[in-house]
Scaffold this motif. Sequence first.
Motif, PDB file in Angstrom:
ATOM      1  N   PHE A 195      58.348 -16.072 -11.078  1.00  0.00           N
ATOM      2  CA  PHE A 195      57.253 -16.564 -10.245  1.00  0.00           C
ATOM      3  C   PHE A 195      56.806 -17.938 -10.721  1.00  0.00           C
ATOM      4  CE2 PHE A 195      53.035 -16.955  -8.454  1.00  0.00           C
ATOM      5  CZ  PHE A 195      53.151 -16.325  -7.217  1.00  0.00           C
ATOM      6  N   ASP A 196      56.669 -18.871  -9.757  1.00  0.00           N
ATOM      7  CA  ASP A 196      56.114 -20.195 -10.027  1.00  0.00           C
ATOM      8  C   ASP A 196      54.625 -20.161  -9.735  1.00  0.00           C
ATOM      9  OD1 ASP A 196      58.059 -21.851 -11.060  1.00  0.00           O
ATOM     10  OD2 ASP A 196      58.879 -22.383  -9.107  1.00  0.00           O
ATOM     11  N   ALA A 197      53.807 -20.251 -10.755  1.00  0.00           N
ATOM     12  CA  ALA A 197      52.355 -20.168 -10.594  1.00  0.00           C
ATOM     13  C   ALA A 197      51.765 -21.552 -10.370  1.00  0.00           C
ATOM     14  CB  ALA A 197      51.720 -19.516 -11.817  1.00  0.00           C
ATOM     15  N   PRO A 198      50.728 -21.651  -9.512  1.00  0.00           N
ATOM     16  CA  PRO A 198      50.127 -22.953  -9.224  1.00  0.00           C
ATOM     17  C   PRO A 198      49.148 -23.433 -10.289  1.00  0.00           C
ATOM     18  CG  PRO A 198      49.039 -21.245  -7.957  1.00  0.00           C
ATOM     19  CD  PRO A 198      50.160 -20.572  -8.689  1.00  0.00           C
ATOM     20  N   GLY A 199      48.979 -22.675 -11.354  1.00  0.00           N
ATOM     21  CA  GLY A 199      48.090 -23.057 -12.437  1.00  0.00           C
ATOM     22  C   GLY A 199      48.573 -22.459 -13.744  1.00  0.00           C
ATOM     23  N   PRO A 200      47.907 -22.756 -14.857  1.00  0.00           N
ATOM     24  CA  PRO A 200      48.327 -22.214 -16.146  1.00  0.00           C
ATOM     25  C   PRO A 200      48.028 -20.722 -16.236  1.00  0.00           C
ATOM     26  CG  PRO A 200      46.234 -23.365 -16.384  1.00  0.00           C
ATOM     27  CD  PRO A 200      46.688 -23.606 -14.966  1.00  0.00           C
ATOM     28  N   VAL A 201      48.881 -19.996 -16.956  1.00  0.00           N
ATOM     29  CA  VAL A 201      48.688 -18.561 -17.170  1.00  0.00           C
ATOM     30  C   VAL A 201      48.613 -18.351 -18.681  1.00  0.00           C
ATOM     31  CG1 VAL A 201      49.574 -16.244 -16.737  1.00  0.00           C
ATOM     32  CG2 VAL A 201      49.997 -18.065 -15.072  1.00  0.00           C
ATOM     33  N   THR A 202      47.405 -18.395 -19.214  1.00  0.00           N
ATOM     34  CA  THR A 202      47.218 -18.300 -20.663  1.00  0.00           C
ATOM     35  C   THR A 202      46.916 -16.882 -21.119  1.00  0.00           C
ATOM     36  OG1 THR A 202      44.904 -18.972 -20.363  1.00  0.00           O
ATOM     37  CG2 THR A 202      46.494 -20.698 -20.894  1.00  0.00           C
ATOM     38  N   ALA A 203      46.417 -16.035 -20.221  1.00  0.00           N
ATOM     39  CA  ALA A 203      46.168 -14.634 -20.553  1.00  0.00           C
ATOM     40  C   ALA A 203      47.413 -13.812 -20.232  1.00  0.00           C
ATOM     41  CB  ALA A 203      44.969 -14.103 -19.774  1.00  0.00           C
ATOM     42  N   PRO A 204      47.617 -12.684 -20.909  1.00  0.00           N
ATOM     43  CA  PRO A 204      48.779 -11.838 -20.590  1.00  0.00           C
ATOM     44  C   PRO A 204      48.665 -11.260 -19.188  1.00  0.00           C
ATOM     45  CG  PRO A 204      47.755 -11.214 -22.691  1.00  0.00           C
ATOM     46  CD  PRO A 204      46.809 -12.149 -22.022  1.00  0.00           C
ATOM     47  N   VAL A 205      49.806 -10.950 -18.595  1.00  0.00           N
ATOM     48  CA  VAL A 205      49.810 -10.298 -17.289  1.00  0.00           C
ATOM     49  C   VAL A 205      49.506  -8.814 -17.474  1.00  0.00           C
ATOM     50  CG1 VAL A 205      51.519 -11.946 -16.460  1.00  0.00           C
ATOM     51  CG2 VAL A 205      52.272  -9.701 -17.283  1.00  0.00           C
ATOM     52  N   SER A 206      49.189  -8.134 -16.368  1.00  0.00           N
ATOM     53  CA  SER A 206      49.065  -6.679 -16.343  1.00  0.00           C
ATOM     54  C   SER A 206      50.105  -6.125 -15.373  1.00  0.00           C
ATOM     55  CB  SER A 206      47.662  -6.257 -15.896  1.00  0.00           C
ATOM     56  OG  SER A 206      46.693  -6.657 -16.842  1.00  0.00           O
ATOM     57  N   LEU A 207      50.523  -4.888 -15.607  1.00  0.00           N
ATOM     58  CA  LEU A 207      51.589  -4.289 -14.805  1.00  0.00           C
ATOM     59  C   LEU A 207      51.108  -2.995 -14.157  1.00  0.00           C
ATOM     60  CD1 LEU A 207      54.535  -4.734 -17.342  1.00  0.00           C
ATOM     61  CD2 LEU A 207      53.926  -6.240 -15.443  1.00  0.00           C
ATOM     62  N   GLY A 208      51.648  -2.723 -12.974  1.00  0.00           N
ATOM     63  CA  GLY A 208      51.351  -1.493 -12.263  1.00  0.00           C
ATOM     64  C   GLY A 208      52.564  -1.062 -11.471  1.00  0.00           C
ATOM     65  N   ALA A 209      52.488   0.117 -10.858  1.00  0.00           N
ATOM     66  CA  ALA A 209      53.607   0.641 -10.065  1.00  0.00           C
ATOM     67  C   ALA A 209      53.095   1.129  -8.729  1.00  0.00           C
ATOM     68  CB  ALA A 209      54.320   1.767 -10.803  1.00  0.00           C
ATOM     69  N   ASP A 210      53.905   0.944  -7.694  1.00  0.00           N
ATOM     70  CA  ASP A 210      53.582   1.344  -6.332  1.00  0.00           C
ATOM     71  C   ASP A 210      54.666   2.310  -5.874  1.00  0.00           C
ATOM     72  OD1 ASP A 210      53.111   1.619  -3.665  1.00  0.00           O
ATOM     73  OD2 ASP A 210      53.359  -0.484  -3.149  1.00  0.00           O
ATOM     74  N   HIS A 211      54.281   3.545  -5.595  1.00  0.00           N
ATOM     75  CA  HIS A 211      55.273   4.571  -5.236  1.00  0.00           C
ATOM     76  C   HIS A 211      55.183   4.921  -3.757  1.00  0.00           C
ATOM     77  CE1 HIS A 211      56.532   5.423  -9.382  1.00  0.00           C
ATOM     78  NE2 HIS A 211      55.281   5.148  -9.699  1.00  0.00           N
ATOM     79  N   ALA A 212      54.897   3.929  -2.907  1.00  0.00           N
ATOM     80  CA  ALA A 212      54.797   4.182  -1.468  1.00  0.00           C
ATOM     81  C   ALA A 212      56.099   4.749  -0.927  1.00  0.00           C
ATOM     82  CB  ALA A 212      54.445   2.885  -0.734  1.00  0.00           C
ATOM     83  N   ILE A 213      57.225   4.165  -1.316  1.00  0.00           N
ATOM     84  CA  ILE A 213      58.540   4.690  -0.924  1.00  0.00           C
ATOM     85  C   ILE A 213      59.372   4.887  -2.192  1.00  0.00           C
ATOM     86  CG2 ILE A 213      60.647   4.275   0.383  1.00  0.00           C
ATOM     87  CD1 ILE A 213      59.021   2.586   2.300  1.00  0.00           C
ATOM     88  N   THR A 214      59.674   3.819  -2.851  1.00  0.00           N
ATOM     89  CA  THR A 214      60.307   3.878  -4.160  1.00  0.00           C
ATOM     90  C   THR A 214      59.461   3.040  -5.103  1.00  0.00           C
ATOM     91  OG1 THR A 214      61.699   1.957  -3.607  1.00  0.00           O
ATOM     92  CG2 THR A 214      62.629   4.144  -3.222  1.00  0.00           C
ATOM     93  N   ALA A 215      59.610   3.287  -6.395  1.00  0.00           N
ATOM     94  CA  ALA A 215      58.769   2.598  -7.369  1.00  0.00           C
ATOM     95  C   ALA A 215      58.987   1.092  -7.310  1.00  0.00           C
ATOM     96  CB  ALA A 215      59.075   3.121  -8.768  1.00  0.00           C
ATOM     97  N   ARG A 216      57.908   0.376  -7.144  1.00  0.00           N
ATOM     98  CA  ARG A 216      57.933  -1.074  -7.206  1.00  0.00           C
ATOM     99  C   ARG A 216      57.017  -1.499  -8.346  1.00  0.00           C
ATOM    100  NH1 ARG A 216      56.996   0.185  -1.786  1.00  0.00           N
ATOM    101  NH2 ARG A 216      58.645  -0.382  -0.327  1.00  0.00           N
ATOM    102  N   VAL A 217      57.441  -2.461  -9.107  1.00  0.00           N
ATOM    103  CA  VAL A 217      56.615  -2.962 -10.201  1.00  0.00           C
ATOM    104  C   VAL A 217      55.760  -4.107  -9.688  1.00  0.00           C
ATOM    105  CG1 VAL A 217      56.650  -4.124 -12.435  1.00  0.00           C
ATOM    106  CG2 VAL A 217      58.237  -2.242 -11.982  1.00  0.00           C
ATOM    107  N   TRP A 218      54.449  -3.979  -9.860  1.00  0.00           N
ATOM    108  CA  TRP A 218      53.506  -5.038  -9.507  1.00  0.00           C
ATOM    109  C   TRP A 218      53.083  -5.785 -10.768  1.00  0.00           C
ATOM    110  CZ3 TRP A 218      51.019  -6.504  -4.843  1.00  0.00           C
ATOM    111  CH2 TRP A 218      51.417  -5.783  -3.716  1.00  0.00           C
ATOM    112  N   VAL A 219      52.966  -7.100 -10.651  1.00  0.00           N
ATOM    113  CA  VAL A 219      52.537  -7.961 -11.752  1.00  0.00           C
ATOM    114  C   VAL A 219      51.228  -8.629 -11.338  1.00  0.00           C
ATOM    115  CG1 VAL A 219      53.165  -9.870 -13.271  1.00  0.00           C
ATOM    116  CG2 VAL A 219      54.956  -8.359 -12.355  1.00  0.00           C
ATOM    117  N   TYR A 220      50.191  -8.489 -12.166  1.00  0.00           N
ATOM    118  CA  TYR A 220      48.870  -9.030 -11.857  1.00  0.00           C
ATOM    119  C   TYR A 220      48.459 -10.034 -12.928  1.00  0.00           C
ATOM    120  CZ  TYR A 220      48.704  -4.780  -8.994  1.00  0.00           C
ATOM    121  OH  TYR A 220      48.984  -3.782  -8.096  1.00  0.00           O
ATOM    122  N   PHE A 221      47.910 -11.152 -12.495  1.00  0.00           N
ATOM    123  CA  PHE A 221      47.425 -12.148 -13.454  1.00  0.00           C
ATOM    124  C   PHE A 221      46.508 -13.139 -12.745  1.00  0.00           C
ATOM    125  CE2 PHE A 221      51.282 -13.850 -11.619  1.00  0.00           C
ATOM    126  CZ  PHE A 221      51.003 -15.185 -11.401  1.00  0.00           C
ATOM    127  N   GLY A 222      45.819 -13.919 -13.544  1.00  0.00           N
ATOM    128  CA  GLY A 222      45.015 -15.015 -13.019  1.00  0.00           C
ATOM    129  C   GLY A 222      45.427 -16.303 -13.689  1.00  0.00           C
TER     130      GLY A 222
END
Length: 337
Positions: A195-222
């Motif tokens: 992912f190309d972020a439009p700003g600096p990412v100095t804090a760690p990302v957080s991760l989650g999973a979406d099991h709507a159909i098959t497991a998808r990994v979500w990445v969250y950050f600011g």
Amino acid sequence: PHGWGTALIVGLNMGGKYIWSAGDYDDGTGSTVTETREFYPTYICMDVTEPRNPKVLWERSYDGLGMSSALPGVLKVGREDRGGTEKWYAVIGSGYTGYDGASDQYARIFVVDLATGEPYMSGGNEYVYEGAKDSFFNRPITLDNALTFETDAAYLAENYLQGGTWKATLLRLSTLDVDEEPSLDPAFWDLSEVFDAPGPVTAPVSLGADHAITARVWVYFGTGRFISEADKLDGQDQYLIGFKDPLFNKDRAFTHDLLDIGDLLDTTDYRVTTTGMVDPGTGGCISWSELLDQVRMTSESDTDWTDGWYRSLGVGTPSERCISKSTVLFGSVFVPT
């Protein structure tokens, strides 16, 4: 090793900048020598299984480490409990080199043996990746996607200056081999930009999973930074972002696609009402399920979907920014700014 225990890994943060000293020193034999001695940032790993009897396992610096300003990410591959071999590693990203939170060197990623601190050598180098000039990494976060007690990937952001503006590229270090199983040998691991972020990412990302159909990994950050004096008045627009990693996303055919903010749904003006309806800020309302369809693809027939969402925090003097790790809890993301 080979049993229950607790290891503590620490860096020196901004207290461990590279320094040197020239003068007359005792060489250890009683003789005096005139020489220049150099002192480098390090990471230290201690066995604290018995808190009253801690043991230093190793202290190491690495070529181009910069300040040891970000915590390493710890990952494990292999399963001893199933009769196999397991291996523990630490993933370390190089830090900044100045007290202003900037870097004058190429960003590097190191993969080291957690028991010894010895780096995995790649092409004769202590690092497995060398990135852009004048850049540094945040803290790596590791993923066990199928909850198999093995690490599938690690995520970390390379922060760099472009035309006087801080930006970042999020990278994924996948441990999966050609059989889609975590490999004991880092030679079979894959490092990709995700992912190309439009700003600096100095804090760690957080991760989650979406099991709507098959497991998808979500990445969250600011995006955002608050390290130097100049950062206090920074007016750059910053963002909150959540996206699905293409490597763990059936909708993207499990590919290594590089995403950016243009692949996401702009939810900056979205407001959720107490009746469960969503006001997108453009007139009219949609239901909560319709919003989910746009960002998650909740059925096989959905075709109008995005790779995630983003919210602008707006410009200002200073602007709002995110410098802390998000928390994912029961389908919600809590983001401090």
